[in-house]
Scaffold this motif. Structure first.
Motif, PDB file in Angstrom:
ATOM      1  N   UNK A  55       0.738  -1.151  -0.134  1.00  0.00           N
ATOM      2  CA  UNK A  55       0.085  -0.008  -0.096  1.00  0.00           C
ATOM      3  C   UNK A  55       0.882   1.394   0.132  1.00  0.00           C
ATOM      4  N   UNK A  56       0.332   2.403  -0.235  1.00  0.00           N
ATOM      5  CA  UNK A  56       0.947   3.758  -0.186  1.00  0.00           C
ATOM      6  C   UNK A  56       0.561   4.264   0.993  1.00  0.00           C
ATOM      7  N   UNK A  57       1.497   4.836   1.730  1.00  0.00           N
ATOM      8  CA  UNK A  57       1.161   5.214   3.135  1.00  0.00           C
ATOM      9  C   UNK A  57       2.027   6.722   3.180  1.00  0.00           C
ATOM     10  N   UNK A  58       1.123   7.841   3.532  1.00  0.00           N
ATOM     11  CA  UNK A  58       1.622   8.983   3.457  1.00  0.00           C
ATOM     12  C   UNK A  58       1.510   9.490   5.180  1.00  0.00           C
ATOM     13  N   UNK A  59       2.294  10.586   5.093  1.00  0.00           N
ATOM     14  CA  UNK A  59       2.207  11.395   6.428  1.00  0.00           C
ATOM     15  C   UNK A  59       1.024  11.711   6.795  1.00  0.00           C
ATOM     16  N   UNK A  60       0.235  12.423   5.560  1.00  0.00           N
ATOM     17  CA  UNK A  60      -1.261  12.872   5.713  1.00  0.00           C
ATOM     18  C   UNK A  60      -2.119  11.614   6.447  1.00  0.00           C
ATOM     19  N   UNK A  61      -1.714  10.364   6.097  1.00  0.00           N
ATOM     20  CA  UNK A  61      -2.534   9.125   6.588  1.00  0.00           C
ATOM     21  C   UNK A  61      -2.313   8.999   7.946  1.00  0.00           C
ATOM     22  N   UNK A  62      -1.249   9.808   8.723  1.00  0.00           N
ATOM     23  CA  UNK A  62      -1.061   9.463  10.162  1.00  0.00           C
ATOM     24  C   UNK A  62      -1.759  10.867  10.854  1.00  0.00           C
ATOM     25  N   UNK A  63      -2.214  11.579  10.176  1.00  0.00           N
ATOM     26  CA  UNK A  63      -3.114  12.823  10.822  1.00  0.00           C
ATOM     27  C   UNK A  63      -3.938  12.334  11.815  1.00  0.00           C
ATOM     28  N   UNK A  64      -3.673  13.047  13.153  1.00  0.00           N
ATOM     29  CA  UNK A  64      -4.501  12.561  14.098  1.00  0.00           C
ATOM     30  C   UNK A  64      -4.043  11.356  14.855  1.00  0.00           C
ATOM     31  N   UNK A  65      -2.845  10.693  14.672  1.00  0.00           N
ATOM     32  CA  UNK A  65      -2.444   9.613  15.539  1.00  0.00           C
ATOM     33  C   UNK A  65      -0.801   9.856  15.838  1.00  0.00           C
ATOM     34  N   UNK A  66      -0.410   9.519  17.056  1.00  0.00           N
ATOM     35  CA  UNK A  66       0.954   9.657  17.328  1.00  0.00           C
ATOM     36  C   UNK A  66       1.706   8.535  16.613  1.00  0.00           C
ATOM     37  N   UNK A  67       3.096   8.644  16.275  1.00  0.00           N
ATOM     38  CA  UNK A  67       3.586   7.605  15.551  1.00  0.00           C
ATOM     39  C   UNK A  67       5.245   7.667  16.074  1.00  0.00           C
ATOM     40  N   UNK A  68       5.772   6.497  15.667  1.00  0.00           N
ATOM     41  CA  UNK A  68       7.304   6.362  16.208  1.00  0.00           C
ATOM     42  C   UNK A  68       7.892   5.998  14.527  1.00  0.00           C
ATOM     43  N   UNK A  69       8.971   6.470  14.412  1.00  0.00           N
ATOM     44  CA  UNK A  69       9.856   6.150  13.362  1.00  0.00           C
ATOM     45  C   UNK A  69      11.303   5.581  13.477  1.00  0.00           C
ATOM     46  N   UNK A  70      11.420   4.494  12.909  1.00  0.00           N
ATOM     47  CA  UNK A  70      12.759   3.911  13.065  1.00  0.00           C
ATOM     48  C   UNK A  70      13.343   3.629  11.759  1.00  0.00           C
ATOM     49  N   UNK A  71      14.746   4.066  11.426  1.00  0.00           N
ATOM     50  CA  UNK A  71      15.138   3.870  10.355  1.00  0.00           C
ATOM     51  C   UNK A  71      16.322   2.767  10.311  1.00  0.00           C
ATOM     52  N   UNK A  72      16.175   1.946   9.444  1.00  0.00           N
ATOM     53  CA  UNK A  72      17.232   0.535   9.627  1.00  0.00           C
ATOM     54  C   UNK A  72      17.160  -0.407   8.284  1.00  0.00           C
ATOM     55  N   UNK A  73      17.411  -1.330   8.351  1.00  0.00           N
ATOM     56  CA  UNK A  73      17.621  -2.178   7.099  1.00  0.00           C
ATOM     57  C   UNK A  73      17.610  -3.801   7.415  1.00  0.00           C
ATOM     58  N   UNK A  74      17.094  -4.620   6.665  1.00  0.00           N
ATOM     59  CA  UNK A  74      16.802  -6.005   6.894  1.00  0.00           C
ATOM     60  C   UNK A  74      18.066  -6.920   7.333  1.00  0.00           C
ATOM     61  N   UNK A  75      18.975  -6.302   6.726  1.00  0.00           N
ATOM     62  CA  UNK A  75      20.404  -7.120   6.866  1.00  0.00           C
ATOM     63  C   UNK A  75      21.354  -6.534   8.317  1.00  0.00           C
ATOM     64  N   UNK A  76      20.627  -5.725   8.889  1.00  0.00           N
ATOM     65  CA  UNK A  76      21.187  -5.280  10.017  1.00  0.00           C
ATOM     66  C   UNK A  76      21.451  -6.175  10.895  1.00  0.00           C
ATOM     67  N   UNK A  77      22.660  -6.443  11.586  1.00  0.00           N
ATOM     68  CA  UNK A  77      23.226  -7.407  12.450  1.00  0.00           C
ATOM     69  C   UNK A  77      22.596  -7.553  13.908  1.00  0.00           C
ATOM     70  N   UNK A  78      22.280  -6.189  14.427  1.00  0.00           N
ATOM     71  CA  UNK A  78      22.091  -6.093  15.920  1.00  0.00           C
ATOM     72  C   UNK A  78      21.247  -5.159  16.229  1.00  0.00           C
ATOM     73  N   UNK A  79      21.379  -3.629  15.954  1.00  0.00           N
ATOM     74  CA  UNK A  79      20.602  -2.700  16.296  1.00  0.00           C
ATOM     75  C   UNK A  79      19.172  -2.775  15.795  1.00  0.00           C
ATOM     76  N   UNK A  80      18.929  -3.127  14.613  1.00  0.00           N
ATOM     77  CA  UNK A  80      17.567  -3.163  14.085  1.00  0.00           C
ATOM     78  C   UNK A  80      16.673  -4.261  14.770  1.00  0.00           C
ATOM     79  N   UNK A  81      17.035  -5.527  14.795  1.00  0.00           N
ATOM     80  CA  UNK A  81      16.429  -6.646  15.206  1.00  0.00           C
ATOM     81  C   UNK A  81      16.168  -6.434  16.905  1.00  0.00           C
ATOM     82  N   UNK A  82      17.284  -5.870  17.592  1.00  0.00           N
ATOM     83  CA  UNK A  82      16.835  -5.534  18.956  1.00  0.00           C
ATOM     84  C   UNK A  82      15.975  -4.161  19.050  1.00  0.00           C
ATOM     85  N   UNK A  83      15.992  -3.405  18.381  1.00  0.00           N
ATOM     86  CA  UNK A  83      15.091  -2.137  18.465  1.00  0.00           C
ATOM     87  C   UNK A  83      13.655  -2.685  18.008  1.00  0.00           C
ATOM     88  N   UNK A  84      13.398  -3.606  17.146  1.00  0.00           N
ATOM     89  CA  UNK A  84      12.327  -4.037  16.576  1.00  0.00           C
ATOM     90  C   UNK A  84      11.612  -4.761  17.484  1.00  0.00           C
TER      91      UNK A  84
END
Length: 200
Positions: A55-84
């Motif tokens: 699906x297409x998701x825009x910041x406008x679709x999030x209006x009225x809801x708090x949200x959290x943003x995390x930048x990472x990648x699926x081949x990440x060895x530690x930080x990403x799986x730990x944070x998720x």
């Protein structure tokens, strides 16, 4: 009245005028403009990306809801799986309030992280977490808007890994920056921040 007293009263008047002027200027600088406070961290902005289920998701679709943003990648060895994993545990600990928070995992490696790969990767975490990908230009624009960073690092054999911002950005229901969750922060601290975000 002596000349000295006149000078002193004149100085008092000048100081009072300066204080009043500074108060007015400061009040204007902190006045909200377009949902943001001048002088507050100018983090975040509009975006449109593709979710892990196509699906297409825009910041406008999030209006009225708090949200959290995390930048990472699926081949990440530690930080990403730990944070998720930590975000998955936080969503569970929030109980019904967890449904009031949108958690976004935005890849900084769109070359490898197709939506299909994101979908498979996210099966290991809370199903409410949304994976997002896009073109390199779209990803770079979001990274810049959030003042995040990433850098591709070559590895042996011609591959690469990526160093990237490890914090989770917290955005309120108006789309304003509300703070971060830091890597390896105690869950008690993270939960306090998330509850405050949901209720504000």
């Amino acid at each position: 009245m002596s000349r000295l007293r006149i000078i002193l009263w004149s100085l008092v008047a000048v100081i009072a005028l300066l204080a009043g002027a500074l108060w007015i200027v400061g009040d204007r600088l902190m006045a909200p403009q377009g949902g943001r406070m001048i002088g507050a961290a100018n983090i975040g902005g509009p975006f449109t990306l593709t979710t892990h289920d196509g699906r297409k998701l825009s910041s406008a679709d999030l209006a009225g809801r708090p949200f959290a943003v995390f930048f990472g990648f699926t081949h990440c060895p530690d930080v990403c799986p730990t944070t998720l994993f930590e975000m998955s545990e936080n969503l569970k600990a929030l109980g019904p309030d967890g449904d009031r928070l949108t958690v976004l995992f935005i890849t900084v490696d769109p070359e490898r992280d197709t939506r299909e790969l994101l979908a498979t990767y996210l099966e290991s975490f809370d199903p409410r977490i949304i994976g997002l990908t896009g073109t390199q230009e779209e990803i770079d624009a979001v990274v810049k808007a959030y003042r995040a960073t990433y850098q591709r690092v070559p590895t042996e054999g011609g591959g690469y890994t990526i160093n990237h911002t490890a914090s989770v950005y917290l955005m309120d229901r108006q789309g304003n920056f509300a703070g971060t969750l830091d890597y390896h922060e105690q869950q008690e601290t993270q939960m306090r921040k998330l509850r405050r975000l949901i209720e504000r």
